[in-house]
Design a protein around this motif. Structure first.
Motif, PDB file in Angstrom:
ATOM      1  N   CYS A  21      26.880  75.026  55.760  1.00  0.00           N
ATOM      2  CA  CYS A  21      27.119  74.563  54.386  1.00  0.00           C
ATOM      3  C   CYS A  21      27.299  75.808  53.510  1.00  0.00           C
ATOM      4  O   CYS A  21      26.535  76.760  53.610  1.00  0.00           O
ATOM      5  CB  CYS A  21      25.917  73.745  53.919  1.00  0.00           C
ATOM      6  SG  CYS A  21      25.923  73.374  52.154  1.00  0.00           S
TER       7      CYS A  21
ATOM      8  N   CYS B 178      23.893  76.029  51.121  1.00  0.00           N
ATOM      9  CA  CYS B 178      22.536  76.288  51.640  1.00  0.00           C
ATOM     10  C   CYS B 178      22.543  76.911  53.027  1.00  0.00           C
ATOM     11  O   CYS B 178      21.488  77.235  53.557  1.00  0.00           O
ATOM     12  CB  CYS B 178      21.726  75.005  51.654  1.00  0.00           C
ATOM     13  SG  CYS B 178      22.219  73.871  52.965  1.00  0.00           S
TER      14      CYS B 178
ATOM     15  N   CYS C 154      26.555  70.029  52.352  1.00  0.00           N
ATOM     16  CA  CYS C 154      25.788  69.146  53.240  1.00  0.00           C
ATOM     17  C   CYS C 154      25.205  67.977  52.447  1.00  0.00           C
ATOM     18  O   CYS C 154      25.270  67.956  51.226  1.00  0.00           O
ATOM     19  CB  CYS C 154      24.675  69.946  53.909  1.00  0.00           C
ATOM     20  SG  CYS C 154      23.349  70.396  52.759  1.00  0.00           S
TER      21      CYS C 154
ATOM     22  N   CYS D 260      22.629  69.176  49.715  1.00  0.00           N
ATOM     23  CA  CYS D 260      23.207  69.838  48.535  1.00  0.00           C
ATOM     24  C   CYS D 260      24.020  68.867  47.683  1.00  0.00           C
ATOM     25  O   CYS D 260      24.143  69.062  46.477  1.00  0.00           O
ATOM     26  CB  CYS D 260      24.074  71.015  48.958  1.00  0.00           C
ATOM     27  SG  CYS D 260      23.122  72.369  49.646  1.00  0.00           S
TER      28      CYS D 260
HETATM   29 ZN   LIG Z   1      23.765  72.473  51.882  1.00  0.00          ZN
END
Ligand SMILES: [Zn+2]
Length: 197
Positions: free
Chosen positions: A56, A59, A68, A71
């Protein structure tokens, strides 16, 4: 003992964690002996997951989508970022039901002797994320191994000027590298009793 494609297959299987020579040979034999469609489905499933999962961009966790699901979930509390070593740790923490914030996956723990420095643990990316979302607390949920301690000290010292609460899980908890030995209950307690650094 094997040769040709079967030998190649066994050698590839031997790369899996916990799989030795004998097990790799047994699995290779099993894959060519069982119903062909079952082995083909397994191969396809590996290809699908390997191709689909990427880091991602926010993150760094391995996910099917970018950003993701964590997030992109607007219900999550962006005042808290939990920093973990790898993607598997995210799911362990999710299982405790103690955390509703967002995550950051380092990918590695600092280990200067092995050439793993701040770049390899994606520190700049973490720092950028913190500047961008301005959280109130950073939880360093890392294994208390020598590498984990080095990483905790490094991140805490780098983030100190930012004036954010930095916490860690209660000590003595084998985590990350020894995840399978940590029950969800133990982890949940360690999370609740987290301590300021
Ligand atoms: Zn993420």
């Amino acid at each position: 003992m094997f040769n040709g494609l079967l030998k190649d297959l066994a050698q590839n299987l031997k790369q899996f964690p916990g799989v030795g020579e004998k097990t790799a040979q047994r699995l290779a034999m099993f894959l060519i002996s069982q119903d062909k469609d079952r082995s083909r489905n397994l191969a396809q499933s590996i290809l699908d997951a390997v191709d689909k999962y990427n880091n991602c961009t926010q993150c760094n966790m391995l996910a099917e989508t970018d950003p993701c699901s964590f997030c992109s979930d607007t219900e999550r509390d962006t005042k808290r970022i939990c920093v973990v070593e790898n993607t598997a740790d995210v799911f362990l923490i999710q299982n405790t039901h103690e955390f509703r914030g967002i995550y950051f996956v380092l990918g590695h723990l600092l280990s200067p002797l092995d050439g793993i420095g701040p770049t390899e643990i994606n520190f700049e990316k973490l720092a950028d994320r913190i500047k961008q979302i301005k959280p109130e607390e950073i939880i360093l949920a890392l294994n208390p191994s020598p590498e984990g301690e080095t990483t905790i000290n490094y991140i805490a010292s780098q983030l100190q000027p930012m004036n954010i609460a930095i916490t860690r899980l209660s000590t003595g908890l084998p985590f990350g590298g020894d995840i399978e030995y940590t029950s969800s209950m133990t982890l949940s307690h360690a999370f609740k009793r987290r301590m300021p650094i």
